[in-house]
Design a protein around this motif. Structure first.
Motif, PDB file in Angstrom:
ATOM      1  N   ASP A 183       0.953  -1.170   0.017  1.00  0.00           N
ATOM      2  CA  ASP A 183       0.029  -0.212   0.099  1.00  0.00           C
ATOM      3  C   ASP A 183       0.909   1.395   0.023  1.00  0.00           C
ATOM      4  OD1 ASP A 183      -2.352  -1.328   0.060  1.00  0.00           O
ATOM      5  OD2 ASP A 183      -2.654  -1.141   2.199  1.00  0.00           O
ATOM      6  N   HIS A 184       0.490   2.299  -0.567  1.00  0.00           N
ATOM      7  CA  HIS A 184       1.107   3.433  -0.642  1.00  0.00           C
ATOM      8  C   HIS A 184       0.252   4.419   0.382  1.00  0.00           C
ATOM      9  CE1 HIS A 184       2.514   2.260  -4.635  1.00  0.00           C
ATOM     10  NE2 HIS A 184       3.452   2.640  -3.897  1.00  0.00           N
ATOM     11  N   VAL A 185       1.075   5.043   1.350  1.00  0.00           N
ATOM     12  CA  VAL A 185       0.550   5.981   2.215  1.00  0.00           C
ATOM     13  C   VAL A 185       1.141   7.326   2.228  1.00  0.00           C
ATOM     14  CG1 VAL A 185      -0.292   3.968   3.646  1.00  0.00           C
ATOM     15  CG2 VAL A 185       1.857   5.145   4.232  1.00  0.00           C
ATOM     16  N   LEU A 186       0.432   8.406   2.885  1.00  0.00           N
ATOM     17  CA  LEU A 186       0.759   9.521   3.202  1.00  0.00           C
ATOM     18  C   LEU A 186       0.815   9.827   4.840  1.00  0.00           C
ATOM     19  CD1 LEU A 186       1.370  12.604   2.139  1.00  0.00           C
ATOM     20  CD2 LEU A 186      -1.261  13.005   2.226  1.00  0.00           C
ATOM     21  N   HIS A 187       1.961  10.431   5.423  1.00  0.00           N
ATOM     22  CA  HIS A 187       2.201  10.574   6.589  1.00  0.00           C
ATOM     23  C   HIS A 187       2.954  11.673   6.904  1.00  0.00           C
ATOM     24  CE1 HIS A 187       6.290   8.752   6.490  1.00  0.00           C
ATOM     25  NE2 HIS A 187       5.594   8.159   5.472  1.00  0.00           N
ATOM     26  N   GLY A 188       3.278  11.838   8.209  1.00  0.00           N
ATOM     27  CA  GLY A 188       4.189  13.310   8.641  1.00  0.00           C
ATOM     28  C   GLY A 188       5.215  12.650   8.979  1.00  0.00           C
ATOM     29  N   LYS A 205      -4.123   6.405   3.048  1.00  0.00           N
ATOM     30  CA  LYS A 205      -3.630   5.564   1.980  1.00  0.00           C
ATOM     31  C   LYS A 205      -4.122   6.558   0.792  1.00  0.00           C
ATOM     32  CE  LYS A 205      -5.813   1.299   2.959  1.00  0.00           C
ATOM     33  NZ  LYS A 205      -6.355  -0.018   2.717  1.00  0.00           N
ATOM     34  N   VAL A 206      -2.946   6.417  -0.338  1.00  0.00           N
ATOM     35  CA  VAL A 206      -3.390   7.131  -1.659  1.00  0.00           C
ATOM     36  C   VAL A 206      -3.252   6.522  -2.747  1.00  0.00           C
ATOM     37  CG1 VAL A 206      -2.354   9.461  -0.463  1.00  0.00           C
ATOM     38  CG2 VAL A 206      -0.701   7.745  -1.550  1.00  0.00           C
ATOM     39  N   ASP A 207      -3.651   6.986  -3.672  1.00  0.00           N
ATOM     40  CA  ASP A 207      -3.936   6.016  -4.930  1.00  0.00           C
ATOM     41  C   ASP A 207      -2.865   6.412  -5.994  1.00  0.00           C
ATOM     42  OD1 ASP A 207      -4.818   4.612  -7.146  1.00  0.00           O
ATOM     43  OD2 ASP A 207      -6.661   4.930  -6.974  1.00  0.00           O
ATOM     44  N   ALA A 208      -2.108   5.544  -6.337  1.00  0.00           N
ATOM     45  CA  ALA A 208      -0.833   6.042  -7.261  1.00  0.00           C
ATOM     46  C   ALA A 208      -1.477   6.013  -8.651  1.00  0.00           C
ATOM     47  CB  ALA A 208       0.318   5.202  -7.003  1.00  0.00           C
ATOM     48  N   SER A 209      -2.575   5.298  -9.136  1.00  0.00           N
ATOM     49  CA  SER A 209      -3.049   5.429 -10.235  1.00  0.00           C
ATOM     50  C   SER A 209      -3.635   6.777 -10.475  1.00  0.00           C
ATOM     51  CB  SER A 209      -4.159   4.097 -10.509  1.00  0.00           C
ATOM     52  OG  SER A 209      -5.224   4.286  -9.723  1.00  0.00           O
ATOM     53  N   ALA A 256      -2.664   9.855  -9.666  1.00  0.00           N
ATOM     54  CA  ALA A 256      -1.805  11.016  -9.675  1.00  0.00           C
ATOM     55  C   ALA A 256      -0.415  10.485  -9.256  1.00  0.00           C
ATOM     56  CB  ALA A 256      -2.150  12.129  -8.915  1.00  0.00           C
ATOM     57  N   PRO A 257       0.757  10.886  -9.861  1.00  0.00           N
ATOM     58  CA  PRO A 257       2.189  10.762  -9.217  1.00  0.00           C
ATOM     59  C   PRO A 257       2.021  10.789  -7.821  1.00  0.00           C
ATOM     60  CG  PRO A 257       2.071  12.067 -11.308  1.00  0.00           C
ATOM     61  CD  PRO A 257       0.696  12.188 -10.593  1.00  0.00           C
ATOM     62  N   LEU A 258       2.908   9.888  -7.132  1.00  0.00           N
ATOM     63  CA  LEU A 258       2.556   9.805  -5.381  1.00  0.00           C
ATOM     64  C   LEU A 258       3.305  11.248  -5.131  1.00  0.00           C
ATOM     65  CD1 LEU A 258       4.015   6.299  -4.865  1.00  0.00           C
ATOM     66  CD2 LEU A 258       1.700   7.109  -4.482  1.00  0.00           C
ATOM     67  N   SER A 259       4.118  11.820  -5.615  1.00  0.00           N
ATOM     68  CA  SER A 259       4.796  12.864  -5.130  1.00  0.00           C
ATOM     69  C   SER A 259       3.546  14.175  -5.359  1.00  0.00           C
ATOM     70  CB  SER A 259       5.815  13.508  -5.967  1.00  0.00           C
ATOM     71  OG  SER A 259       5.464  13.699  -7.182  1.00  0.00           O
ATOM     72  N   ALA A 260       2.488  14.140  -5.994  1.00  0.00           N
ATOM     73  CA  ALA A 260       1.628  14.925  -5.903  1.00  0.00           C
ATOM     74  C   ALA A 260       0.678  15.195  -4.929  1.00  0.00           C
ATOM     75  CB  ALA A 260       0.509  14.815  -7.073  1.00  0.00           C
ATOM     76  N   TYR A 261       0.755  13.845  -3.963  1.00  0.00           N
ATOM     77  CA  TYR A 261       0.109  14.087  -2.632  1.00  0.00           C
ATOM     78  C   TYR A 261       0.736  15.019  -1.710  1.00  0.00           C
ATOM     79  CZ  TYR A 261      -2.874  10.529  -4.610  1.00  0.00           C
ATOM     80  OH  TYR A 261      -3.894   9.797  -5.480  1.00  0.00           O
ATOM     81  N   LEU A 262       2.074  15.236  -2.055  1.00  0.00           N
ATOM     82  CA  LEU A 262       2.840  16.293  -1.268  1.00  0.00           C
ATOM     83  C   LEU A 262       2.648  17.698  -1.744  1.00  0.00           C
ATOM     84  CD1 LEU A 262       6.125  14.285  -0.711  1.00  0.00           C
ATOM     85  CD2 LEU A 262       4.155  14.611   0.949  1.00  0.00           C
ATOM     86  N   GLY A 263       1.861  17.888  -2.926  1.00  0.00           N
ATOM     87  CA  GLY A 263       1.871  19.250  -3.382  1.00  0.00           C
ATOM     88  C   GLY A 263       0.420  19.627  -3.872  1.00  0.00           C
ATOM     89  N   VAL A 264       0.167  19.296  -5.140  1.00  0.00           N
ATOM     90  CA  VAL A 264      -0.801  19.801  -5.877  1.00  0.00           C
ATOM     91  C   VAL A 264      -2.008  19.099  -4.973  1.00  0.00           C
ATOM     92  CG1 VAL A 264      -0.875  18.229  -7.735  1.00  0.00           C
ATOM     93  CG2 VAL A 264      -2.200  20.325  -7.719  1.00  0.00           C
ATOM     94  N   LEU A 265      -2.142  18.056  -4.851  1.00  0.00           N
ATOM     95  CA  LEU A 265      -3.172  17.118  -4.145  1.00  0.00           C
ATOM     96  C   LEU A 265      -3.029  17.151  -2.662  1.00  0.00           C
ATOM     97  CD1 LEU A 265      -3.940  14.295  -6.655  1.00  0.00           C
ATOM     98  CD2 LEU A 265      -5.362  16.359  -5.978  1.00  0.00           C
ATOM     99  N   GLY A 266      -1.983  17.789  -2.021  1.00  0.00           N
ATOM    100  CA  GLY A 266      -1.777  17.748  -0.675  1.00  0.00           C
ATOM    101  C   GLY A 266      -1.697  18.906   0.197  1.00  0.00           C
ATOM    102  N   MET A 267      -1.061  19.288   1.158  1.00  0.00           N
ATOM    103  CA  MET A 267      -0.987  20.394   2.278  1.00  0.00           C
ATOM    104  C   MET A 267      -0.915  21.522   1.433  1.00  0.00           C
ATOM    105  SD  MET A 267       1.026  22.584   3.833  1.00  0.00           S
ATOM    106  CE  MET A 267       2.502  21.853   4.105  1.00  0.00           C
ATOM    107  N   PRO A 268      -0.044  21.747   0.537  1.00  0.00           N
ATOM    108  CA  PRO A 268      -0.046  23.021  -0.055  1.00  0.00           C
ATOM    109  C   PRO A 268      -1.315  23.241  -1.087  1.00  0.00           C
ATOM    110  CG  PRO A 268       1.994  21.836  -0.280  1.00  0.00           C
ATOM    111  CD  PRO A 268       1.140  20.942   0.249  1.00  0.00           C
ATOM    112  N   GLY A 269      -1.697  22.259  -1.576  1.00  0.00           N
ATOM    113  CA  GLY A 269      -2.980  22.557  -2.741  1.00  0.00           C
ATOM    114  C   GLY A 269      -4.220  22.898  -1.536  1.00  0.00           C
ATOM    115  N   LEU A 270      -4.304  22.157  -0.688  1.00  0.00           N
ATOM    116  CA  LEU A 270      -5.273  22.349   0.108  1.00  0.00           C
ATOM    117  C   LEU A 270      -5.248  23.865   1.178  1.00  0.00           C
ATOM    118  CD1 LEU A 270      -8.087  21.657   1.569  1.00  0.00           C
ATOM    119  CD2 LEU A 270      -6.699  20.636   3.512  1.00  0.00           C
ATOM    120  N   THR A 271      -3.914  24.315   1.364  1.00  0.00           N
ATOM    121  CA  THR A 271      -3.970  25.485   1.794  1.00  0.00           C
ATOM    122  C   THR A 271      -4.159  26.561   0.851  1.00  0.00           C
ATOM    123  OG1 THR A 271      -1.668  24.872   2.952  1.00  0.00           O
ATOM    124  CG2 THR A 271      -1.874  27.249   2.460  1.00  0.00           C
ATOM    125  N   ALA A 272      -3.796  26.542  -0.438  1.00  0.00           N
ATOM    126  CA  ALA A 272      -4.481  27.317  -1.511  1.00  0.00           C
ATOM    127  C   ALA A 272      -6.000  27.470  -1.672  1.00  0.00           C
ATOM    128  CB  ALA A 272      -3.733  27.059  -2.922  1.00  0.00           C
TER     129      ALA A 272
END
Length: 340
Positions: A95-100, A116-120, A122-138
């Motif tokens: 499994d792929h996961v996002l954590h702190g 858990k995040v779905d690699a299918s 978006a690219p996994l790195s996107a969950y740290l950016g556009v689909l992650g904390m920076p994206g939600l901040t924006a």
């Protein structure tokens, strides 16, 4: 279990920076890896980790909204990785996961602290950016905190960073009348107008913001999204129209100052213009998470939304990536990817 090494490399803060951090403030150390997580825990091999401006504040021993990093212990931050051992229901190896628990190659954590995040999708790195904390901040900072509405003119500082580039695009997608951005190089200014669709942008190093902003927004602005502080905030207060709103997200211009920066000299304008200046902490807005992912995934799929990442390879280069991010060497999200 054979692929799990006996030790993991991890970054420790070994002294608190005075002003700008330097390499000697950090140390890359080895720690044993337990191949048998305790009940309810998982072992994750980190694949990508995030370096973010807020981490600079955690290096100071001051009371804030988030505890400071402890000396001689591993630092923390967003990471995405693969589960390599699990003693937790609902999490399987692979499994792929996002954590702190970033800043390390392997993380042993309570499964409740992982998502858990779905690699299918978006690219996994996107969950740290556009689909992650920076994206939600924006997303939260523009739509909820700044109460954006169609027809607003929007100014974003630090607009080529992980948050700013998304704010401007979200505003364009939702019908802003004009979107202006500032950035720290001519190349980034070109990126804002040619790739991200900003109506105007300027290099704040080319002249006073108080002169460049009114030239780019002759009819004023209704929303200011502040990632920088300092002279940007002062100039934005002057350019905000009556009943304008400012989301105060960051003040990277002063993060490494050893003396308090002077405040905007024109705060009296806030009264006459009936302005609203409000800070944002992304943790207050997780109720928007589902709508945020739905909207942003849709905009990515349609091609309306573009994003950039600056990727540094290797855990051994994480501290350098963090220092580079503070200097503005990234375009979009700064990511550290672990290879091997």
């Amino acid at each position: 279990m054979s692929q799990i090494p006996a030790v993991s490399r991890e970054w420790h803060l070994v002294r608190r920076p005075q002003g700008w951090p330097v390499a000697e403030d950090f140390a890359l150390r080895e720690a044993p890896v337990s191949t048998e997580p305790a009940p309810g825990r998982i072992l994750v091999r980190n694949l990508h980790m995030s370096v973010d401006p807020y981490m600079r504040g955690r290096m100071n021993d001051t009371k804030s909204y988030i505890p400071p990093f402890r000396l001689d212990e591993p630092m923390e931050g967003g990471a995405v990785g693969e589960v390599v051992a699990s003693a937790a229901e609902g999490f399987a190896v692979g499994d792929h996961v996002l954590h702190g628990l970033g800043w390390r190659e392997y993380a042993d954590l309570d499964a409740k602290q992982a998502v858990k995040v779905d690699a299918s999708l978006a690219p996994l790195s996107a969950y740290l950016g556009v689909l992650g904390m920076p994206g939600l901040t924006a997303y939260a900072g523009l739509f909820e905190v700044a109460s954006f509405k169609e027809g607003d003119a929007v100014f974003v500082s630090g607009a080529a960073g992980a948050v700013g580039g998304l704010v401007g695009q979200f505003a364009k997608i939702k019908g802003a009348s004009r979107v202006i951005g500032s950035a720290g190089s001519d190349e980034k200014v070109t990126l804002l107008t040619e790739k991200y669709g900003f109506d105007a942008a300027f290099n704040y190093k080319n002249g006073p913001v108080a002169e460049q902003l009114p030239a780019a927004a002759p009819d004023g602005i209704d929303v200011y999204f502040d990632n920088v502080g300092g002279e940007h905030l002062e100039a934005a207060i002057s350019s905000l129209n009556v009943h304008g709103r400012a989301t105060l997200c960051g003040a990277i211009a002063g993060y490494n100052d050893t003396e308090p920066a002077p405040g905007p000299r024109n705060l009296m304008m806030v009264i006459g213009k009936r302005l609203r200046l409000q800070g944002i902490l992304v943790g207050d807005h997780y109720g928007l998470q589902q709508q945020f992912v739905k909207d942003v995934a849709g905009w990515l799929a349609s091609g309306e939304l573009r994003y950039d990442e600056t990727v540094v390879e290797g855990v051994e280069n994480a501290a350098g990536a963090f220092l580079g991010m503070l200097r503005g060497e990234n375009t979009g999200k700064m990511i550290v990817s672990f290879t091997g």
